[in-house]
Design an enzyme around this catalytic site. Structure first.
Site, PDB file in Angstrom:
ATOM      1  N   CYS A  42       0.849  -1.192   0.000  1.00 38.52           N
ATOM      2  CA  CYS A  42       0.000   0.000   0.000  1.00 38.52           C
ATOM      3  C   CYS A  42       0.891   1.250   0.000  1.00 38.52           C
ATOM      4  O   CYS A  42       1.992   1.251   0.546  1.00 38.52           O
ATOM      5  CB  CYS A  42      -0.900   0.012   1.235  1.00 38.52           C
ATOM      6  SG  CYS A  42      -2.074   1.401   1.241  1.00 38.52           S
ATOM      7  N   ASP A  44       0.444   3.769   1.684  1.00 41.01           N
ATOM      8  CA  ASP A  44       0.412   4.352   3.034  1.00 41.01           C
ATOM      9  C   ASP A  44       1.839   4.625   3.539  1.00 41.01           C
ATOM     10  O   ASP A  44       2.693   3.736   3.522  1.00 41.01           O
ATOM     11  CB  ASP A  44      -0.308   3.378   3.984  1.00 41.01           C
ATOM     12  CG  ASP A  44      -0.658   4.019   5.312  1.00 41.01           C
ATOM     13  OD1 ASP A  44       0.268   4.507   5.997  1.00 41.01           O
ATOM     14  OD2 ASP A  44      -1.851   4.052   5.665  1.00 41.01           O
ATOM     15  N   ARG A  46       3.049   4.818   6.309  1.00 42.88           N
ATOM     16  CA  ARG A  46       3.481   4.104   7.526  1.00 42.88           C
ATOM     17  C   ARG A  46       3.957   2.683   7.239  1.00 42.88           C
ATOM     18  O   ARG A  46       4.279   1.943   8.171  1.00 42.88           O
ATOM     19  CB  ARG A  46       2.329   4.078   8.542  1.00 42.88           C
ATOM     20  CG  ARG A  46       1.902   5.473   8.992  1.00 42.88           C
ATOM     21  CD  ARG A  46       0.544   5.425   9.664  1.00 42.88           C
ATOM     22  NE  ARG A  46      -0.511   5.000   8.739  1.00 42.88           N
ATOM     23  CZ  ARG A  46      -1.792   4.858   9.072  1.00 42.88           C
ATOM     24  NH1 ARG A  46      -2.178   5.112  10.318  1.00 42.88           N
ATOM     25  NH2 ARG A  46      -2.687   4.483   8.188  1.00 42.88           N
ATOM     26  N   HIS A  98      -2.159  -3.863   5.046  1.00 46.62           N
ATOM     27  CA  HIS A  98      -1.958  -3.447   6.439  1.00 46.62           C
ATOM     28  C   HIS A  98      -3.303  -3.179   7.093  1.00 46.62           C
ATOM     29  O   HIS A  98      -4.229  -2.683   6.448  1.00 46.62           O
ATOM     30  CB  HIS A  98      -1.057  -2.218   6.521  1.00 46.62           C
ATOM     31  CG  HIS A  98      -1.661  -0.989   5.907  1.00 46.62           C
ATOM     32  ND1 HIS A  98      -2.263  -0.005   6.657  1.00 46.62           N
ATOM     33  CD2 HIS A  98      -1.800  -0.602   4.622  1.00 46.62           C
ATOM     34  CE1 HIS A  98      -2.716   0.939   5.842  1.00 46.62           C
ATOM     35  NE2 HIS A  98      -2.457   0.592   4.600  1.00 46.62           N
ATOM     36  N   CYS A 101      -6.236  -0.036   6.838  1.00 46.68           N
ATOM     37  CA  CYS A 101      -6.013   0.553   5.504  1.00 46.68           C
ATOM     38  C   CYS A 101      -7.184   1.467   5.113  1.00 46.68           C
ATOM     39  O   CYS A 101      -8.341   1.029   5.039  1.00 46.68           O
ATOM     40  CB  CYS A 101      -5.844  -0.553   4.467  1.00 46.68           C
ATOM     41  SG  CYS A 101      -5.461   0.077   2.816  1.00 46.68           S
TER      42      CYS A 101
HETATM   43 CO    CO Z   1      -3.505   1.267   2.971  1.00 46.75          CO
END
Ligand code: CO
Length: 210
Positions: A42, A44, A46, A98, A101
């Site tokens: 992803c 993302d 993090r 994750h 999400c």
């Molecule tokens: Co995500």
């Protein structure tokens, strides 16, 4: 100092430290990359692939998009996949989702997000396939977490449906496919779904003339 200037400053410090540890680090990497892994994760911020797996530059070939999707019309993903499999000859492909999400959460709502609707549609399809199991869960967070796991499983299966992967399975007996989910809360990756090279699919997805 402007926020972005800090990145350039940190970069200089990082490069100097690398050379201090290993004087050949950059000259070695500048000649070739031989990663064993393709990571589909992803976007993302993090969930940085190298950092959470303790790997160095040169070890993982990375593709990231919203909610770690393997969409068979996505030219970007397909180009990365073909290069990783045919040229780099990666031995493993990891789809890493994750918990928490935002993409999966958004797909479970009926809210319109504009152009991103078209991307989230693929996740809504995963929900529809697994509706019974998701709907048996009463707590919202549990529903999202389970859809995140099932989404990873479906994306691994989407990889196996490509002629790129099937051809390599036939000729090389790799890559092996792995579906993982990372926890932002404790930093631990959980293995959700595995597909050894050569695993049979629903026959309608298996090409017989590769
Ligand atoms: Co995500």
């Amino acid at each position: 100092m402007k926020a972005y200037e800090r990145l350039l400053l940190e970069n200089k410090a990082w490069a100097a430290e690398k050379v201090l540890d290993d004087p050949e680090f950059f000259s070695r990497l500048s000649h070739l990359q031989t990663p064993e892994f393709l990571w589909i994760g992803c976007s993302d911020s993090r969930v940085p692939a190298n950092e959470i797996t303790g790997t160095q530059p040169g070890e993982i070939f990375v593709h990231r998009n919203i909610a770690n999707m393997v969409v068979h019309t996505d030219l970007n993903l397909l180009a990365v996949l073909q290069y990783a499999v045919d040229v780099l000859k990666v031995k493993h492909i990891i789809v890493c989702g994750h918990y928490g999400c935002g993409g999966v959460k958004a797909a479970l709502t009926q809210h319109s997000y504009g152009i991103i609707n078209k991307w989230l549609r693929n996740i809504k399809d995963v929900y529809r396939i697994h509706r019974e199991e998701i709907d048996s869960l009463k707590i919202d967070d549990e529903r999202v977490d389970r859809l995140i796991e099932l989404n990873v499983q479906e994306q691994v299966m989407n990889l196996a449906k490509t002629s790129i992967v099937q051809k390599s399975w036939k000729n090389n007996h790799y890559p092996h496919l792995h579906g993982w989910v990372y926890s932002i809360e404790n930093g631990i990756i959980k293995s959700i779904f595995e597909m050894e090279a050569g695993t049979h699919l629903d026959p309608i997805y298996e090409f017989d003339d590769l």
